[in-house]
Design a protein around this motif. Structure first.
Motif, PDB file in Angstrom:
ATOM      1  N   ASP A 141       0.388  -9.448  -8.599  1.00 17.69           N
ATOM      2  CA  ASP A 141      -0.096  -8.742  -7.617  1.00 17.69           C
ATOM      3  C   ASP A 141      -0.030  -7.292  -7.465  1.00 17.69           C
ATOM      4  OD1 ASP A 141      -3.050  -8.581  -6.588  1.00 17.69           O
ATOM      5  OD2 ASP A 141      -2.636  -9.116  -4.137  1.00 17.69           O
ATOM      6  N   PRO A 154      -4.131   1.231  -3.262  1.00 15.41           N
ATOM      7  CA  PRO A 154      -4.768  -0.016  -1.895  1.00 15.41           C
ATOM      8  C   PRO A 154      -3.286  -1.261  -2.788  1.00 15.41           C
ATOM      9  CG  PRO A 154      -6.814   0.554  -2.887  1.00 15.41           C
ATOM     10  CD  PRO A 154      -5.185   2.024  -3.826  1.00 15.41           C
ATOM     11  N   GLU A 164       0.423  -0.994  -0.285  1.00 12.34           N
ATOM     12  CA  GLU A 164       0.318   0.069  -0.264  1.00 12.34           C
ATOM     13  C   GLU A 164       1.180   1.380  -0.163  1.00 12.34           C
ATOM     14  OE1 GLU A 164      -3.656   0.299   2.510  1.00 12.34           O
ATOM     15  OE2 GLU A 164      -2.006   1.792   3.287  1.00 12.34           O
ATOM     16  N   GLU A 167     -15.791  -5.491  -3.476  1.00  8.59           N
ATOM     17  CA  GLU A 167     -16.033  -5.409  -1.765  1.00  8.59           C
ATOM     18  C   GLU A 167     -16.325  -3.825  -1.169  1.00  8.59           C
ATOM     19  OE1 GLU A 167     -12.660  -7.616   0.641  1.00  8.59           O
ATOM     20  OE2 GLU A 167     -14.880  -9.334   0.418  1.00  8.59           O
ATOM     21  N   ARG A 168     -15.015  -2.956  -1.799  1.00  4.80           N
ATOM     22  CA  ARG A 168     -14.870  -1.725  -1.088  1.00  4.80           C
ATOM     23  C   ARG A 168     -16.384  -0.930  -2.781  1.00  4.80           C
ATOM     24  NH1 ARG A 168     -10.291  -1.365  -2.505  1.00  4.80           N
ATOM     25  NH2 ARG A 168      -9.876  -0.892  -4.569  1.00  4.80           N
ATOM     26  N   LYS A 186      -6.148 -10.837  -7.756  1.00  7.36           N
ATOM     27  CA  LYS A 186      -7.026 -10.427  -6.475  1.00  7.36           C
ATOM     28  C   LYS A 186      -7.368  -9.809  -6.272  1.00  7.36           C
ATOM     29  CE  LYS A 186      -3.284 -13.340  -4.462  1.00  7.36           C
ATOM     30  NZ  LYS A 186      -2.361 -14.547  -3.847  1.00  7.36           N
ATOM     31  N   ALA A 187      -6.941  -8.595  -7.242  1.00  8.44           N
ATOM     32  CA  ALA A 187      -7.892  -7.692  -6.672  1.00  8.44           C
ATOM     33  C   ALA A 187      -9.064  -7.351  -7.159  1.00  8.44           C
ATOM     34  CB  ALA A 187      -7.654  -6.428  -7.485  1.00  8.44           C
ATOM     35  N   GLU A 238      -3.840  -3.081  -6.785  1.00  6.96           N
ATOM     36  CA  GLU A 238      -4.641  -2.564  -7.178  1.00  6.96           C
ATOM     37  C   GLU A 238      -4.067  -2.044  -7.833  1.00  6.96           C
ATOM     38  OE1 GLU A 238      -8.648  -1.959  -5.562  1.00  6.96           O
ATOM     39  OE2 GLU A 238      -8.146  -2.926  -3.439  1.00  6.96           O
ATOM     40  N   LYS A 277     -11.550  -9.215  -5.758  1.00  5.79           N
ATOM     41  CA  LYS A 277     -12.645  -9.267  -4.358  1.00  5.79           C
ATOM     42  C   LYS A 277     -12.969  -8.303  -3.980  1.00  5.79           C
ATOM     43  CE  LYS A 277     -13.015 -12.664  -0.831  1.00  5.79           C
ATOM     44  NZ  LYS A 277     -12.678 -13.283   0.026  1.00  5.79           N
ATOM     45  N   ARG A 278     -11.027  -7.714  -4.056  1.00  8.43           N
ATOM     46  CA  ARG A 278     -10.601  -7.004  -3.284  1.00  8.43           C
ATOM     47  C   ARG A 278     -11.556  -5.283  -3.236  1.00  8.43           C
ATOM     48  NH1 ARG A 278      -5.578  -8.100  -3.340  1.00  8.43           N
ATOM     49  NH2 ARG A 278      -4.890  -7.394  -4.411  1.00  8.43           N
ATOM     50  N   HIS A 279     -11.251  -5.233  -4.534  1.00  5.41           N
ATOM     51  CA  HIS A 279     -12.076  -3.715  -5.506  1.00  5.41           C
ATOM     52  C   HIS A 279     -13.884  -3.567  -5.238  1.00  5.41           C
ATOM     53  CE1 HIS A 279     -12.817  -0.503  -8.145  1.00  5.41           C
ATOM     54  NE2 HIS A 279     -13.748  -1.111  -8.960  1.00  5.41           N
TER      55      HIS A 279
END
Length: 401
Positions: free
Chosen positions: A191, A28, A4, A303-304, A296-297, A31, A299-301
């Motif tokens: 990643d 992030p 980050e 969620e946000r 992987k980004a 990402e 899923k994180r993205h």
């Protein structure tokens, strides 16, 4: 995984000329982000500040737990090893061949033997489509080729953070598409945290997970791409459409007389020359090539975006849902294509663990990937729940040794 990058209250000036002030944003981890803005707003200056080449008057830049505005020269040297940087003009050494330019970070920062260095350098040269040009000097090739050589050099250490200053400048549209796809594939493999400075609206609409915009010495907005692409802010809408009617002028401050004249022209039905694209629709994001691991980004993205969705206008919510459903459909089609190719390969006696290209879809010069591309089940077009990547194949390291 990429790290980050947290920027807090950053202000930079050259003498009495303030470039930007109080910039606060977080890139992030893992990402892809893009930074937009009119020419002259300090986007390149921002990148150079992130790696400590320029020192801000105020604020902090925290990378992997270290504030590089306060750290020692030795600590900064170590932090910079996390970065791969593509400068706007390539920034190659004019007296070195492309091969030696690209090999420079490996020779400077690692103890690899020369045969290992050659394997890595030639792999990166193939990735950016410069095979056969490795012995040429920067002055003997085009600006676009120099830009691609700069990108190859930025990638040789498989960095955790990749900064790209206008990766499309000097490139034709086809090479721009390949470079954009390459950045997405790299993000899927290692990643990495990626920040792209660009004026290319197509890149901004299809590549990043997050977008920010600098204007009039301030960060107008930074957040998920869906938030900016559906924004009603006049400066954002004008920049995306490339229209001369709006807050952005030839000079940074558009005077009142010009603004009134343009309003009268608009009222008379005279166009401002901008694109007629429908920016109320969000174009689905570019996906990794077949055979690449799933990002992987994603899923994180998601969620946000899901958490912020209720606070957005109804038209933005609808556009985001449609875009997500289309992206899910594209992933399902890609997975079906990979499964079909694997079946063909098995039938031909080539083994069950390889993806073979029937149509040359893999990146030019790269070896055919050998990992199947796992995807989640198709999402209902009305859902905004994040996709579940936990049960699918994890990305391989993707690093060269």
């Amino acid at each position: 995984m990429g790290v980050e990058v947290s920027v807090e209250g950053l202000t930079k000036s050259f003498g009495s000329q303030n470039i930007w002030r109080d910039v606060t944003m977080t890139l992030p981890a893992g990402e892809v982000s893009a930074l937009l803005g009119p020419s002259g707003t300090g986007k390149s200056v921002f990148l150079k500040t992130l790696i400590g080449l320029l020192h801000p008057e105020q604020g902090s830049v925290i990378i992997d737990g270290t504030d590089i505005t306060q750290c020692s020269a030795k600590e900064l040297y170590e932090i910079r090893k996390l970065f791969g940087v593509l400068f706007q003009d390539g920034a190659l050494f004019g007296s070195m061949s492309l091969y030696d330019n690209i090999a420079f970070p490996l020779r400077e920062h690692t103890k690899k033997k020369e045969d290992e260095v050659r394997d890595i350098v030639m792999e990166k040269i193939d990735l950016v489509g410069l095979a056969g040009a490795e012995d040429k000097l920067p002055g003997e090739i085009s600006g676009g080729m120099r830009k691609r050589a700069g990108l190859a050099r930025a990638l040789v250490l498989d960095p955790q953070i990749i900064l790209c200053d206008e990766p499309d400048s000097g490139l034709d549209p086809v090479r721009t598409a390949y470079i954009s796809q390459l950045l997405i594939d790299i993000n899927a493999q290692i990643d990495a945290t990626i920040l792209i400075v660009t004026h290319n609206i197509n890149i901004a609409r299809t590549i990043p997970d997050n977008i920010g915009m600098l204007f009039r010495k301030e960060l107008v907005m930074f957040g998920p791409r869906e938030q900016l692409l559906t924004s009603e802010q006049p400066v954002v809408k004008q920049f995306l459409s490339g229209d001369r009617f709006g807050p952005i002028g030839m000079s940074e401050e558009k005077d009142e007389a010009v603004q009134k004249q343009e309003e009268a022209m608009q009222a008379a039905g005279i166009g401002g020359g901008g694109t007629k694209d429908d920016f109320s629709e969000i174009i689905p994001q570019v996906q990794p090539n077949p055979g690449m691991p799933e990002r992987k980004a994603i899923k994180r993205h998601r969620e946000r975006v899901h958490n912020m969705l209720p606070d957005l206008p109804p038209n933005a919510q609808d556009a985001i849902r449609r875009s997500m459903a289309e992206e899910d459909r594209m992933r399902d089609e890609m997975a079906a294509h990979v499964d079909e190719q694997q079946t063909v390969a098995v039938g031909a006696g080539q083994g069950s663990g390889e993806w073979t290209s029937a149509g040359g879809d893999d990146y030019p010069g790269s070896d055919a990937p050998t990992q199947s591309w796992a995807t989640p089940p198709a999402a209902d077009s009305t859902t905004t729940q994040p996709i579940d990547t936990g049960r699918h194949q994890q990305p391989t390291d993707g690093r060269s040794h």
